[in-house]
Design a protein around this motif. Structure first.
Motif, short mmCIF file in Angstrom:
data_model
loop_
_atom_site.label_atom_id
_atom_site.label_comp_id
_atom_site.label_asym_id
_atom_site.label_seq_id
_atom_site.Cartn_x
_atom_site.Cartn_y
_atom_site.Cartn_z
N ASP A 64 1.92 -25.02 7.35
CA ASP A 64 2.07 -26.47 7.14
C ASP A 64 3.44 -27.04 7.48
O ASP A 64 3.82 -28.11 7.02
CB ASP A 64 1.72 -26.87 5.68
CG ASP A 64 0.24 -26.65 5.38
OD1 ASP A 64 -0.58 -26.79 6.32
OD2 ASP A 64 -0.09 -26.30 4.24
N PHE A 65 4.21 -26.34 8.31
CA PHE A 65 5.50 -26.91 8.73
C PHE A 65 5.22 -28.12 9.63
O PHE A 65 4.38 -28.05 10.51
CB PHE A 65 6.34 -25.86 9.50
CG PHE A 65 7.74 -26.33 9.78
CD1 PHE A 65 8.69 -26.35 8.76
CD2 PHE A 65 8.10 -26.78 11.04
CE1 PHE A 65 9.99 -26.81 9.01
CE2 PHE A 65 9.39 -27.24 11.30
CZ PHE A 65 10.34 -27.25 10.28
N PRO A 66 5.94 -29.25 9.41
CA PRO A 66 5.55 -30.50 10.09
C PRO A 66 6.03 -30.69 11.52
O PRO A 66 5.59 -31.61 12.20
CB PRO A 66 6.18 -31.58 9.19
CG PRO A 66 7.33 -30.92 8.51
CD PRO A 66 6.95 -29.47 8.36
N ASN A 67 6.95 -29.86 12.01
CA ASN A 67 7.60 -30.17 13.29
C ASN A 67 7.62 -29.00 14.27
O ASN A 67 7.22 -27.89 13.94
CB ASN A 67 9.03 -30.64 13.04
CG ASN A 67 9.07 -31.98 12.32
OD1 ASN A 67 9.00 -32.02 11.10
ND2 ASN A 67 9.15 -33.07 13.05
N THR A 68 8.13 -29.30 15.47
CA THR A 68 8.26 -28.29 16.53
C THR A 68 9.50 -27.42 16.31
O THR A 68 9.47 -26.22 16.54
CB THR A 68 8.34 -29.00 17.90
OG1 THR A 68 7.07 -29.62 18.14
CG2 THR A 68 8.65 -28.03 19.03
N LEU A 69 10.60 -28.05 15.92
CA LEU A 69 11.87 -27.35 15.72
C LEU A 69 12.18 -27.20 14.24
O LEU A 69 11.85 -28.07 13.43
CB LEU A 69 13.03 -28.14 16.34
CG LEU A 69 12.99 -28.43 17.84
CD1 LEU A 69 14.19 -29.31 18.23
CD2 LEU A 69 12.98 -27.14 18.65
N CYS A 70 12.88 -26.11 13.91
CA CYS A 70 13.59 -26.03 12.64
C CYS A 70 15.03 -26.41 12.97
O CYS A 70 15.66 -25.75 13.81
CB CYS A 70 13.57 -24.62 12.06
SG CYS A 70 11.95 -24.07 11.52
N THR A 71 15.53 -27.47 12.35
CA THR A 71 16.89 -27.95 12.64
C THR A 71 17.71 -27.83 11.36
O THR A 71 17.51 -28.60 10.42
CB THR A 71 16.86 -29.40 13.14
OG1 THR A 71 16.06 -30.19 12.24
CG2 THR A 71 16.25 -29.49 14.54
N SER A 72 18.63 -26.88 11.33
CA SER A 72 19.34 -26.55 10.08
C SER A 72 20.81 -26.88 10.24
O SER A 72 21.52 -26.26 11.03
CB SER A 72 19.12 -25.08 9.74
OG SER A 72 17.72 -24.80 9.76
N LEU A 73 21.25 -27.88 9.48
CA LEU A 73 22.56 -28.47 9.65
C LEU A 73 23.59 -27.86 8.70
O LEU A 73 23.35 -27.76 7.49
CB LEU A 73 22.41 -29.96 9.34
CG LEU A 73 23.54 -30.91 9.71
CD1 LEU A 73 23.71 -30.99 11.21
CD2 LEU A 73 23.24 -32.30 9.14
N ASN A 74 24.73 -27.47 9.25
CA ASN A 74 25.90 -27.02 8.46
C ASN A 74 25.55 -25.93 7.45
O ASN A 74 25.37 -24.78 7.83
CB ASN A 74 26.59 -28.22 7.80
CG ASN A 74 27.12 -29.19 8.84
OD1 ASN A 74 27.53 -28.78 9.92
ND2 ASN A 74 27.09 -30.48 8.55
N GLU A 75 25.41 -26.30 6.16
CA GLU A 75 25.13 -25.28 5.14
C GLU A 75 23.67 -24.86 5.10
O GLU A 75 23.30 -23.94 4.38
CB GLU A 75 25.57 -25.77 3.74
CG GLU A 75 24.71 -26.87 3.13
CD GLU A 75 25.17 -28.26 3.52
OE1 GLU A 75 24.75 -29.21 2.85
OE2 GLU A 75 25.95 -28.40 4.49
#
Length: 261
Positions: A64-75
């Motif tokens: 159920d992940f909603p997107n194409t990318l996992c975008t993980s910012l900074n921490e």
């Protein structure tokens, strides 16, 4: 643990095609990474590029992940959900992407610098990338899973960084996550013996501070407990005698970055 599915040379070739498409997709994303851009804009470019190339986004809808990318910012370590917040100068962002093409998955991650990044943070990225290189060097038939983990852990800790324990690399094939698990920590000579025909994703997740992580309230994003930055790089490799065969590449991405500077 489910059993390991060994791949034929033909299947490894198909995984390579998928992995190379992920590298090219991340290069498309690299073109627009700068302060002011949102992770949802990056996500849209990635999804369109993958579909235009006859593949489907590997992460979208999985668990159920909603997107194409996992975008993980900074921490954020991994599993960040793209949103409408603009990137800021000095951020780092790990972009993890998967594709499914010809029944096989590719899975690659790269951590990008946004604008002018503090030298301490740049060093974290360099060390994490070197951890991946060292891990690939020992990922050969006859060695063990613990050798890969040791290669990552020893170099990261030598540089004073924390190595995430809760998230690991994995086997790759017709499923995005297959046996075996490939931790980024371990003891040399320990664990499962690596054999030809195994295909694994090696993905060091290295924290500037403590190794501990917690789950964010969105139920997806994993962040460092001390809120210090984390970096993440990933390659897909086939186990061979003498030298690992790297199926993915960061070269398309780095070409774009070089031309931007």
């Amino acid at each position: 643990m489910s059993k390991i599915i060994y791949k034929t040379d033909e299947e490894i070739e198909l995984i390579r095609q998928s992995s190379l498409l992920v590298g090219k997709t991340l290069a498309e994303v690299a073109k627009i990474v700068k302060p002011g851009v949102t992770t949802l804009q990056m996500d849209k470019i990635a999804e369109e590029f993958i579909r235009d190339n006859g593949a489907i986004p590997g992460f979208k809808g999985m668990y159920d992940f909603p997107n194409t990318l996992c975008t993980s910012l900074n921490e954020a370590v991994v599993h960040g959900i793209p949103n409408n917040k603009p990137l800021q100068d000095g951020d780092i962002i790990s972009v993890d992407c998967g594709v499914l093409m010809n029944d096989f998955y590719g899975d690659v991650a790269y951590t990008f610098e946004v604008g002018n990044v503090n030298p301490e943070v740049k060093k974290l990225l360099e060390v994490t990338k070197e951890c991946l290189r060292r891990a690939i060097e020992v990922a050969i038939a006859g060695n063990r899973i613990g050798d890969i983990g040791y290669a990552v852990q020893s170099y990261a800790e030598e540089n004073g960084y924390g190595v995430v324990r809760e998230l690991v690399g994995h086997g790759l094939g017709k499923n995005l996550h297959e046996a075996p698990e490939v931790p980024n920590y371990g003891r040399r000579g320990n664990g499962l013996t690596l054999k030809e025909g195994m295909v694994i994703a090696i993905e060091p997740m290295i924290n500037m501070g403590v190794k501990n992580v917690i789950q964010d309230k969105d139920g997806w994003t994993i962040v460092t407990k001390d809120r210090k930055p984390s970096a993440h790089f990933e390659h897909d490799i086939a186990i061979r005698k003498g030298k690992a065969e790297v199926l993915s590449t960061h070269e398309f991405i780095e070409e774009v970055l070089k031309n931007k500077n």
